[in-house]
Design an enzyme around this catalytic site. Structure first.
Site, PDB file in Angstrom:
ATOM      1  N   GLY A   5       0.824  -1.202   0.000  1.00 18.39           N
ATOM      2  CA  GLY A   5       0.000   0.000   0.000  1.00 18.39           C
ATOM      3  C   GLY A   5       0.861   1.256   0.000  1.00 18.39           C
ATOM      4  N   GLY A   7      -0.345   4.314  -0.044  1.00 21.34           N
ATOM      5  CA  GLY A   7      -1.230   5.434   0.324  1.00 21.34           C
ATOM      6  C   GLY A   7      -0.539   6.288   1.381  1.00 21.34           C
ATOM      7  N   PHE A   8      -1.340   6.990   2.179  1.00 22.94           N
ATOM      8  CA  PHE A   8      -0.755   7.927   3.151  1.00 22.94           C
ATOM      9  C   PHE A   8       0.132   7.210   4.172  1.00 22.94           C
ATOM     10  CE2 PHE A   8      -4.219  10.594   1.608  1.00 22.94           C
ATOM     11  CZ  PHE A   8      -3.545  11.795   1.450  1.00 22.94           C
ATOM     12  N   GLY A   9      -0.336   6.054   4.681  1.00 25.21           N
ATOM     13  CA  GLY A   9       0.422   5.357   5.715  1.00 25.21           C
ATOM     14  C   GLY A   9       1.688   4.726   5.153  1.00 25.21           C
ATOM     15  N   VAL A  73      -1.921  -7.634  -4.092  1.00 25.47           N
ATOM     16  CA  VAL A  73      -1.731  -8.656  -3.068  1.00 25.47           C
ATOM     17  C   VAL A  73      -3.080  -9.324  -2.803  1.00 25.47           C
ATOM     18  CG1 VAL A  73      -1.184  -8.992  -0.617  1.00 25.47           C
ATOM     19  CG2 VAL A  73       0.272  -7.540  -2.046  1.00 25.47           C
ATOM     20  N   GLU A 165     -19.067  17.882   0.440  1.00 26.19           N
ATOM     21  CA  GLU A 165     -18.194  18.530  -0.548  1.00 26.19           C
ATOM     22  C   GLU A 165     -18.688  18.262  -1.970  1.00 26.19           C
ATOM     23  OE1 GLU A 165     -14.189  18.753   2.182  1.00 26.19           O
ATOM     24  OE2 GLU A 165     -14.385  17.031   0.893  1.00 26.19           O
ATOM     25  N   ASP A 294      -6.169   3.125   7.468  1.00 29.55           N
ATOM     26  CA  ASP A 294      -7.609   2.832   7.437  1.00 29.55           C
ATOM     27  C   ASP A 294      -7.928   1.359   7.648  1.00 29.55           C
ATOM     28  OD1 ASP A 294      -8.121   5.439   6.942  1.00 29.55           O
ATOM     29  OD2 ASP A 294      -9.074   5.145   4.986  1.00 29.55           O
ATOM     30  N   ALA A 310      -6.358  10.899   6.878  1.00 34.40           N
ATOM     31  CA  ALA A 310      -4.972  10.881   6.383  1.00 34.40           C
ATOM     32  C   ALA A 310      -3.932  11.164   7.469  1.00 34.40           C
ATOM     33  CB  ALA A 310      -4.845  11.879   5.224  1.00 34.40           C
TER      34      ALA A 310
END
Ligand SMILES: Cc1cc2nc3c(=O)[nH]c(=O)nc-3n(C[C@H](O)[C@H](O)[C@H](O)COP(=O)(O)OP(=O)(O)OC[C@H]3O[C@@H](n4cnc5c(N)ncnc54)[C@H](O)[C@@H]3O)c2cc1C
Length: 417
Positions: A5, A7-9, A73, A165, A294, A310
């Site tokens: 992953g 992403g942010f992490g 994965v 939004e 997440d 995030a």
């Protein structure tokens, strides 16, 4: 180390983890890191895709210790310490970090997805953008008033930040941007519905900011329907308790479910499928496997967990980097992970926002500017920052959005050509 992953992490972890003995393999099913907080702006024609996503491989071009793999994965064999890839390959690890995020959940009604796409990946955003723009185009061609009205009805299900939004910008698109360009329809007559099952929109914000957000949406022309659980969604419309609303474009912004990391590992998960991790973010029974972001359920005590946002994922990535660096250097491990909540932000259209920084709460135009500056700051690279700032300034001054091309047109099922 294998990180699944980007992403942010996962990205934060790979950036922070630097040790002469560490070799990192970063696997992602997509070739890009995505800034999800601005995804709704791609879905609503304000930003093109390339301004909020960056090739992961490029981000690590100056890090020979990091190998980037584009692969999906499908499982983990924790006994033999291997990650299973979709194409059948197995990848060995000493330490594994799963940072595979979440997808939207339809609360057991997966058949709604076709009619009401959620917003998580760039593909979702471009699908929603295409459907929004096509609805106006088809309405311009439609002679039947009832069908035209259905085409000009847009529903967003879920009154959290993403729903608020999306609804705000869709209303601005119809009422501010598009109307001078059509000859047979008045796009300002479009109905934009924000449907929320709970009592108020933005439930994680204080009540006065929720009330402000609802009023601001209504000023933009959005019909806010709270206490309205959806019972069915098709391409023809939405059913609420006792009411059918003909509507051709619906967007799902209501629920999330974690990636199946807990299933891969065979560890306990919470109701949203998040792996329940220990205070150092490893999973029970496996000191060499971490789950972050997440897809992890990290307890804050008193039944509360770290929110799926995030900054939380980035803090967890940074923390695991420290743990692994300590392990590699033979130093004692840092204490348990501590989450620092920085605040909640949401925009309503392109001129107002609500901000809850704990003691400091703000709403209106100044809040929008703070939201905008914060988001530009968190983008990657000068080019993206400048491009997003320019797109916003242009849209603000001219009322025109730059990303309005319809590509990969879906052919209606009734047409065979
Ligand atoms: C529309 C939207 C708006 C949001 N707005 C905000 C906001 O304003 N502020 C905020 O703080 N947060 C916001 N969030 C939440 C925030 O984006 C997430 O909390 C954050 O992305 C979580 O980071 P992560 O690293 O856990 O997962 P992600 O950033 O989702 O990264 C997961 C990565 O794992 C990869 N992956 C998943 N499964 C596999 C697999 N099987 N094999 C290989 N790779 C895989 C994915 O491709 C992805 O790159 C928003 C989310 C969405 C969807």
């Amino acid at each position: 180390m294998v990180i699944v992953g980007g992403g942010f992490g996962g990205l934060q972890l790979a950036r922070d983890l630097r040790h002469p003995d560490a070799r990192i393999t970063l696997i992602d099913q997509r070739n890009h890191h995505l800034f999800q907080p601005l995804l709704y702006q791609v879905a609503t024609t304000i930003l093109p895709t390339s301004e909020i996503a960056w090739p992961i491989r490029r981000l690590f071009r100056r890090r020979p210790d990091v190998t980037t793999l584009l692969a999906r994965v499908t499982g983990v064999d924790a006994a033999s310490r291997e990650v299973l890839l979709e194409d059948g390959q197995r990848l060995a690890y000493d330490t594994l970090v799963l940072a595979t995020g979440a997808r939207h959940s339809y609360f057991g009604n997966d058949q709604w997805e076709q009619a009401a796409p959620g917003l998580k990946a760039l593909e979702d955003a471009t699908t929603i953008r295409r459907r929004l723009l096509l609805a106006f185009e088809e309405a311009e061609l439609e002679a039947d008033p009832a069908r035209r009205q259905a085409l000009l009805t847009f529903a967003v299900v879920g009154g959290g930040p993403t729903g608020v939004e999306l609804a705000g910008i869709i209303a601005e698109l119809a009422k501010r941007t598009l109307w001078p360009e059509f000859r047979h329809i008045d796009t300002r007559q479009a109905r934009v519905l924000l449907i929320e099952a709970g009592k108020r929109v933005l439930p994680v914000f204080p009540e006065d900011l929720s009330a402000y957000a609802q009023q601001a949406l209504e000023r933009l022309g959005v019909t806010v329907m709270t206490g309205s659980p959806v019972t069915a969604i098709t391409r023809e419309g939405i059913d609420l308790a006792g009411e059918h609303i003909p509507c051709r474009t619906t967007v799902w912004a209501a629920g999330v479910a974690a990636s199946p990391a807990a299933k891969w590992l065979g560890v306990e998960a919470d109701r949203a499928g998040r792996a329940i991790v220990r205070p150092d973010l490893t999973v029970p029974g496996h000191d060499d496997v971490f789950v972050i972001g997440d897809t992890a359920s990290v307890s804050l005590g008193e039944g509360k967990i770290v929110p799926g946002i995030a900054p939380a994922a980035k803090q967890q990535g940074g923390y695991v980097a420290k743990v692994l660096q300590a392990r590699l250097s033979g130093r004692p491990a840092p204490g348990p992970f501590r989450y620092r909540h920085l605040g909640n932000l949401a925009t309503i259209g392109q001129k107002a926002a609500v901000i809850d920084f704990g003691r400091l709460k703000m709403k209106g135009a100044l809040a929008w500017w703070i939201w905008g500056i914060a988001h530009i700051y968190f983008l990657i690279g000068t080019r993206s920052r400048a491009a997003v700032a320019w797109s916003w300034l242009w849209s603000f001054l001219s009322g025109q959005n730059s990303a309005r091309l319809i590509t990969q047109r879906e052919v209606p099922a009734s047409r065979t050509d």
